[in-house]
Scaffold this active site. Sequence first.
Site, mmCIF file in Angstrom:
data_model
loop_
_atom_site.group_PDB
_atom_site.id
_atom_site.type_symbol
_atom_site.label_atom_id
_atom_site.label_comp_id
_atom_site.label_asym_id
_atom_site.label_seq_id
_atom_site.Cartn_x
_atom_site.Cartn_y
_atom_site.Cartn_z
ATOM 1 C CD GLN A 124 -2.697 1.068 2.584
ATOM 2 O OE1 GLN A 124 -2.125 1.014 3.660
ATOM 3 N NE2 GLN A 124 -4.009 1.116 2.492
ATOM 4 N N GLY A 125 0.714 2.095 -0.995
ATOM 5 C CA GLY A 125 1.511 3.320 -1.070
ATOM 6 C C GLY A 125 0.673 4.537 -0.705
ATOM 7 C CB SER A 127 2.151 6.319 5.095
ATOM 8 O OG SER A 127 1.042 5.825 5.767
ATOM 9 C CD GLU A 242 -6.080 -0.479 7.232
ATOM 10 O OE1 GLU A 242 -6.234 0.464 6.449
ATOM 11 O OE2 GLU A 242 -5.070 -0.640 7.915
ATOM 12 C CD GLU A 373 -2.418 7.972 20.371
ATOM 13 O OE1 GLU A 373 -2.068 7.324 19.364
ATOM 14 O OE2 GLU A 373 -2.158 7.610 21.528
#
Lengths: 390, 351
Positions: A124-125, A127, A242, A373
């Site tokens: 997965q690209g 971040s 996800e 968070e």
Amino acid sequence: MDLVYTPEQIEFRRKARDWLKENVPGTRPSSREEAAAYDKAWQRRLHDGGWAGLNWPKEYGGAALTGIQSLIWFEECERANAPAYGLMSIAQTHAGPTLIARASEDLKAFHLPRILRGESLWCQGFSEPGAGSDLASLKTKGVIDGDHIVVTGQKIWTTGASTADYQELLVRTDPDSERHRGLTWIICDMRSPGITIRPIETMMGESAINEVFYDEVRIPISNVVGDINGGWSVAMSTLAFERGTTFLRDQISLSAKVERAIDLARRTPLADGRFAIEDSAIAEKLAELKAEGLGHRAMAVANVSNVDRTGSPGPEGSMVKLLVGGTYKALGEVVTEILGLGMLDYDHSRASNPWAYDFMNSWVVTIAGGTSEIQKEIIADRVLELPRAR
Amino acid sequence: MVAAHALIFCGALDAMDLLLTDEQEGLQSTFAKGIAKELPLERLHGAQGQAADNASLRTFADLGWLRMSMPEEWGGLGLGYAEEVLLFRELGRNLGPLSVLAGVLAARLAASSGKLELAESILDGEEIGIVVPEGDAGAASGGAGRARLFSTGDCRKGVLVLPDGASLLDLTALDGAAAPCLDGTLKMCSFELGDARPVGHTEGGDLWWQGSLLTASMFVGQAEGARNMILEYAKVRQTFGRPIGAYQAVRHPIAEMTARAEHARCQTYYAALALGMGRADAAMQVAAARTLAQDAARKNADANIQLHGAVGITSELSAHLFLKRGIVLSNLFGRKKAALRQILNDDLMEV
């Protein structure tokens, strides 16, 4: 509410158990390349046995399991000590479902069978440095040049990049755009010229995360999923998958891990000669964790019941992720107390000390796929509708 | 060094569906509306709370709420623990009378020991108190030692539930002097168990686990009630020009309160079904529900007071009542320690 299985579900469990008994492979190797080959081979075996694409629709070669069946399957996988998705995870739980929902028929016809047969690994690209949770601030640019998009920039924290065949890549195709507008979701062939991959060593030692650099990488426009500049909505549908049942196996595994820790406490002596289980602080902590594990399982049942009734998981996934992460970390702390110096016997491979590995890995659980968070922000926004922090 | 070793167990889940059926949804909404109307939290400000709760006990009894899970041959409605859990969750949310819990257990005790007339009078709304032995429950099972009686108003009978049996006690002979209680919405008396006259007894742990389960549901309701209270406040109370709910220092704890309450709620529903099925792991499931729910109620009561700021510690607000009632409930059906022992020593169920 009902905890009684139908005869069909009992039969399904028996079938899963029998198949797993015959087919579960040996221990997963720790080197990246060998692990990739192992994950692909396991996927191929799942495919040949009719267990590929668990929740994918039948028309795309999936097993179309109900939520409850998925739960039964993962329980039986846990019982049989079957491998998890491993490096096949993005292909199975993100890329495949996203292609099914949003891609052209050509892309589906090419990629879906390869994913199901274990022939292609995906990464997965999303971040970037400076754009982790805040995905809308990503900067990697994609310039349209004829029938190609030319990509320049950098991604980071990319699990499995060095072994992946394809990547779900999110780039900014409108340089003047702000935030979530102007992004495009495109399939990048990881063997394209101009891609450099640098592995990042993790605190566990075993490493599958990477930095990926793109120097004028040319990707055909036909690889775009959804619309050009419409990548945000595609990315969001990926993330919804996800947050759905991806954590189901983790939820189920946790109870088994707690049982192992209780067993460990029963046979590990402390400095004063008593077994760790005779220490009331340790015993009570383990009991609390066992209760938490039971609660996670109950939430898993509620979650898959929801999937079966409404067709999609709710935002409860964020609560599950938050809670499971907390239990994971607390388990590592109590095991540290039980093992004492034994926790230090670790050669930076999982096999050398699964307890040390799991404790270090518990921060992966509370950071990857959206930090604890961020999960709290999601609960605050979507479940509680609190005033926005941003 | 630790080597991976074989799983002692796995896949011990036996489940189909943990969402409410349409009928259960209907019941839940009836309980929620009825109890919110009959027992708004504001009733507990000042002295009128106990009178209101006494009257509602009879109202609830008239509605058949006490007899829900009793078998039909004993005058019950033959519903399951799953339905009863919905009622007690709402009672917990509004800090409803403990005498409803006492009544449910006492009526079952009376009926199962063949005293159907007594059971009927309890099901009709006779007020029953809850008896909690001081110190070790084991010592008290012989009928000795001191105990406390908790009730909403004046009552002449109390139900004493122990892990291996339960007694219905006639307390008419006691002088009944109430002692001041941390939870001022309850009446608390201290007495010698030997001075009470047993009027009914059953052997076995059924009432203990039913009581533990219903206590867990009340804790769940309290955890949700405390969360709801601060959630409402966080949306309207402004500071530095913004609602406090826009600050992460406030919204993150409220998100945690939500996850905690949900965790406890799911486990409590699961335990209710397991207990109803008489599953081998039912006691462990109930003990886990009680543990999670007690923690959720305590932590949420804490966060509710803290996030309200100074107004949180005043008696004008209901925030402190969730904390105080939580401390009372944490003494029912053994304390958390006993539940944890049960959880640790029981095996997960093999499927």
